[in-house]
Scaffold this motif. Structure first.
Motif, PDB file in Angstrom:
ATOM      1  N   LEU A  63      -0.482 -32.263  -7.746  1.00  0.00           N
ATOM      2  CA  LEU A  63      -1.339 -31.430  -6.942  1.00  0.00           C
ATOM      3  C   LEU A  63      -1.490 -32.445  -5.541  1.00  0.00           C
ATOM      4  O   LEU A  63      -1.231 -31.940  -4.489  1.00  0.00           O
ATOM      5  CB  LEU A  63      -2.835 -31.528  -7.308  1.00  0.00           C
ATOM      6  CG  LEU A  63      -2.982 -30.684  -8.597  1.00  0.00           C
ATOM      7  CD1 LEU A  63      -4.449 -30.574  -8.900  1.00  0.00           C
ATOM      8  CD2 LEU A  63      -2.675 -29.078  -8.252  1.00  0.00           C
ATOM      9  N   ALA A  88      -8.164 -23.966 -15.016  1.00  0.00           N
ATOM     10  CA  ALA A  88      -8.566 -24.184 -13.817  1.00  0.00           C
ATOM     11  C   ALA A  88      -7.057 -24.752 -12.870  1.00  0.00           C
ATOM     12  O   ALA A  88      -7.067 -24.703 -11.749  1.00  0.00           O
ATOM     13  CB  ALA A  88      -9.675 -25.202 -13.751  1.00  0.00           C
ATOM     14  N   HIS A  89      -6.204 -25.118 -13.554  1.00  0.00           N
ATOM     15  CA  HIS A  89      -4.972 -25.698 -12.754  1.00  0.00           C
ATOM     16  C   HIS A  89      -4.182 -24.652 -11.825  1.00  0.00           C
ATOM     17  O   HIS A  89      -4.021 -25.030 -10.666  1.00  0.00           O
ATOM     18  CB  HIS A  89      -4.086 -26.180 -13.755  1.00  0.00           C
ATOM     19  CG  HIS A  89      -4.462 -27.475 -14.610  1.00  0.00           C
ATOM     20  ND1 HIS A  89      -3.985 -28.076 -15.625  1.00  0.00           N
ATOM     21  CD2 HIS A  89      -5.521 -28.564 -14.407  1.00  0.00           C
ATOM     22  CE1 HIS A  89      -4.398 -29.010 -16.050  1.00  0.00           C
ATOM     23  NE2 HIS A  89      -5.313 -29.316 -15.233  1.00  0.00           N
ATOM     24  N   THR A  91      -5.384 -22.616  -9.933  1.00  0.00           N
ATOM     25  CA  THR A  91      -6.224 -22.095  -8.655  1.00  0.00           C
ATOM     26  C   THR A  91      -6.327 -23.587  -8.095  1.00  0.00           C
ATOM     27  O   THR A  91      -6.048 -23.448  -6.797  1.00  0.00           O
ATOM     28  CB  THR A  91      -7.678 -21.768  -9.343  1.00  0.00           C
ATOM     29  OG1 THR A  91      -7.881 -20.814 -10.046  1.00  0.00           O
ATOM     30  CG2 THR A  91      -8.667 -21.791  -7.992  1.00  0.00           C
ATOM     31  N   ARG A  92      -6.163 -24.594  -8.571  1.00  0.00           N
ATOM     32  CA  ARG A  92      -6.170 -25.874  -7.883  1.00  0.00           C
ATOM     33  C   ARG A  92      -5.001 -25.998  -7.408  1.00  0.00           C
ATOM     34  O   ARG A  92      -4.713 -26.574  -6.091  1.00  0.00           O
ATOM     35  CB  ARG A  92      -6.446 -27.161  -8.886  1.00  0.00           C
ATOM     36  CG  ARG A  92      -8.038 -27.255  -9.247  1.00  0.00           C
ATOM     37  CD  ARG A  92      -8.301 -28.155 -10.156  1.00  0.00           C
ATOM     38  NE  ARG A  92      -8.099 -29.580  -9.723  1.00  0.00           N
ATOM     39  CZ  ARG A  92      -7.817 -30.823 -10.479  1.00  0.00           C
ATOM     40  NH1 ARG A  92      -7.433 -30.636 -11.531  1.00  0.00           N
ATOM     41  NH2 ARG A  92      -7.497 -31.969  -9.876  1.00  0.00           N
ATOM     42  N   THR A  95      -4.539 -23.783  -4.245  1.00  0.00           N
ATOM     43  CA  THR A  95      -5.416 -24.338  -3.170  1.00  0.00           C
ATOM     44  C   THR A  95      -4.957 -25.500  -2.424  1.00  0.00           C
ATOM     45  O   THR A  95      -4.726 -25.444  -1.296  1.00  0.00           O
ATOM     46  CB  THR A  95      -6.582 -24.538  -3.747  1.00  0.00           C
ATOM     47  OG1 THR A  95      -7.245 -23.511  -4.339  1.00  0.00           O
ATOM     48  CG2 THR A  95      -7.764 -25.324  -2.627  1.00  0.00           C
ATOM     49  N   ALA A  96      -4.010 -26.305  -3.325  1.00  0.00           N
ATOM     50  CA  ALA A  96      -3.274 -27.331  -2.819  1.00  0.00           C
ATOM     51  C   ALA A  96      -2.201 -27.083  -1.950  1.00  0.00           C
ATOM     52  O   ALA A  96      -1.516 -27.796  -0.933  1.00  0.00           O
ATOM     53  CB  ALA A  96      -2.784 -28.472  -3.731  1.00  0.00           C
ATOM     54  N   SER A 138     -16.488 -20.974 -14.250  1.00  0.00           N
ATOM     55  CA  SER A 138     -16.368 -21.460 -13.194  1.00  0.00           C
ATOM     56  C   SER A 138     -17.161 -23.150 -13.173  1.00  0.00           C
ATOM     57  O   SER A 138     -18.071 -23.463 -13.594  1.00  0.00           O
ATOM     58  CB  SER A 138     -17.046 -20.969 -11.808  1.00  0.00           C
ATOM     59  OG  SER A 138     -18.223 -20.714 -11.809  1.00  0.00           O
ATOM     60  N   CYS A 139     -16.517 -24.102 -12.418  1.00  0.00           N
ATOM     61  CA  CYS A 139     -16.889 -25.482 -12.315  1.00  0.00           C
ATOM     62  C   CYS A 139     -18.451 -25.398 -11.339  1.00  0.00           C
ATOM     63  O   CYS A 139     -18.503 -25.302 -10.489  1.00  0.00           O
ATOM     64  CB  CYS A 139     -15.929 -26.151 -11.878  1.00  0.00           C
ATOM     65  SG  CYS A 139     -16.745 -28.077 -11.701  1.00  0.00           S
ATOM     66  N   PRO A 143     -17.806 -31.283  -5.568  1.00  0.00           N
ATOM     67  CA  PRO A 143     -16.865 -32.146  -5.377  1.00  0.00           C
ATOM     68  C   PRO A 143     -17.045 -33.550  -5.459  1.00  0.00           C
ATOM     69  O   PRO A 143     -16.159 -34.370  -6.062  1.00  0.00           O
ATOM     70  CB  PRO A 143     -16.090 -31.985  -3.797  1.00  0.00           C
ATOM     71  CG  PRO A 143     -16.797 -30.684  -3.550  1.00  0.00           C
ATOM     72  CD  PRO A 143     -18.044 -30.431  -4.413  1.00  0.00           C
ATOM     73  N   TRP A 200     -10.973 -29.145 -14.719  1.00  0.00           N
ATOM     74  CA  TRP A 200     -11.881 -29.232 -13.393  1.00  0.00           C
ATOM     75  C   TRP A 200     -11.508 -30.697 -12.842  1.00  0.00           C
ATOM     76  O   TRP A 200     -11.889 -30.547 -11.681  1.00  0.00           O
ATOM     77  CB  TRP A 200     -13.298 -29.300 -13.703  1.00  0.00           C
ATOM     78  CG  TRP A 200     -13.859 -27.843 -14.148  1.00  0.00           C
ATOM     79  CD1 TRP A 200     -13.237 -26.660 -13.904  1.00  0.00           C
ATOM     80  CD2 TRP A 200     -14.832 -27.402 -14.971  1.00  0.00           C
ATOM     81  NE1 TRP A 200     -14.006 -25.558 -14.606  1.00  0.00           N
ATOM     82  CE2 TRP A 200     -14.937 -25.998 -15.428  1.00  0.00           C
ATOM     83  CE3 TRP A 200     -15.816 -28.145 -15.383  1.00  0.00           C
ATOM     84  CZ2 TRP A 200     -16.086 -25.366 -15.982  1.00  0.00           C
ATOM     85  CZ3 TRP A 200     -16.858 -27.663 -16.508  1.00  0.00           C
ATOM     86  CH2 TRP A 200     -16.805 -26.414 -16.547  1.00  0.00           C
TER      87      TRP A 200
END
Length: 201
Positions: A63, A88-89, A91-92, A95-96, A138-139, A143, A200
């Motif tokens: 990421l 969740a990976h 989506t992360r 997003t990155a 969802s988390c 952050p 998460w």
């Protein structure tokens, strides 16, 4: 020819992927790297069209590599590979700045197809992981709570986490207590394990 960078800390996997992609007439593996920092350096030196990056690498993880390449080399599409995908990976990763997310157990020709797709401007997320992501909770953590919880992995004292995050030890304890409460567990160790299991962190 589509110029490809391969980054994976496991040499056997990296060599196998290079050999597999070498069979494709339109793909050329121009560089390889064994850690995240080397991957970024190799990408800047070789300017690949697509970087295939392992999610779990030393120095910088997949990421972090993706985020750096999105800033420094936006023309390079990133495909993230993982052996242990969590809901969740993807989506992360997207997003990155990643364009593709694929598990290592995918069929042999899948990686070449995904490389062609992202090089052409498309996106790809492993369908099974995408379905899990849609069904996953969802988390609930902020952050900052996630950052503090991530640093608490090995029972790190609040004072040490405070120095790393430039927070007070009391604020760190408050974040850890909030994370524990939100996740419905009794300790920060349980909170870490639950957050890690959901992807998460």
């Amino acid at each position: 020819m589509i110029r490809v960078l391969l980054a994976d800390d496991e040499e056997l996997i990296r060599a196998a992927l290079a050999a597999l992609l070498g069979l494709e007439p339109d793909l050329d593996v121009v560089a390889q790297a064994a850690d995240g920092r080397a991957a970024v350096d190799a990408a800047l030196a070789h300017r690949p069209d697509v970087a295939v990056v392992d999610l779990g690498m030393p120095v910088l993880d997949g990421l972090q590599v993706t985020a750096e390449l999105a800033r420094a080399l936006p023309a390079c599409a990133v495909v993230i590979l993982t052996g242990r995908g969590r809901p969740a990976h993807p989506t992360r990763a997207l997003t990155a700045g990643a364009k593709g997310f694929l598990v290592k157990g995918a069929p042999g020709g899948a990686l070449a197809d995904v490389i062609r797709r992202v090089h052409g401007g498309g996106r790809y997320v492993d369908p099974a992981l995408a379905a899990e992501a849609l069904a996953a909770p969802s988390c609930p953590l902020t952050p900052r709570e996630l950052e503090v919880l991530r640093l608490a992995e090995h029972g790190t004292p609040a004072a040490v986490i405070a120095r790393r995050t430039r927070l007070s030890a009391g604020t760190v304890r408050n974040y850890l207590a909030a994370a524990t409460q939100k996740l419905g567990v009794t300790s920060r160790a349980e909170a870490y394990l639950l957050a890690h299991r959901h992807g998460w962190l």
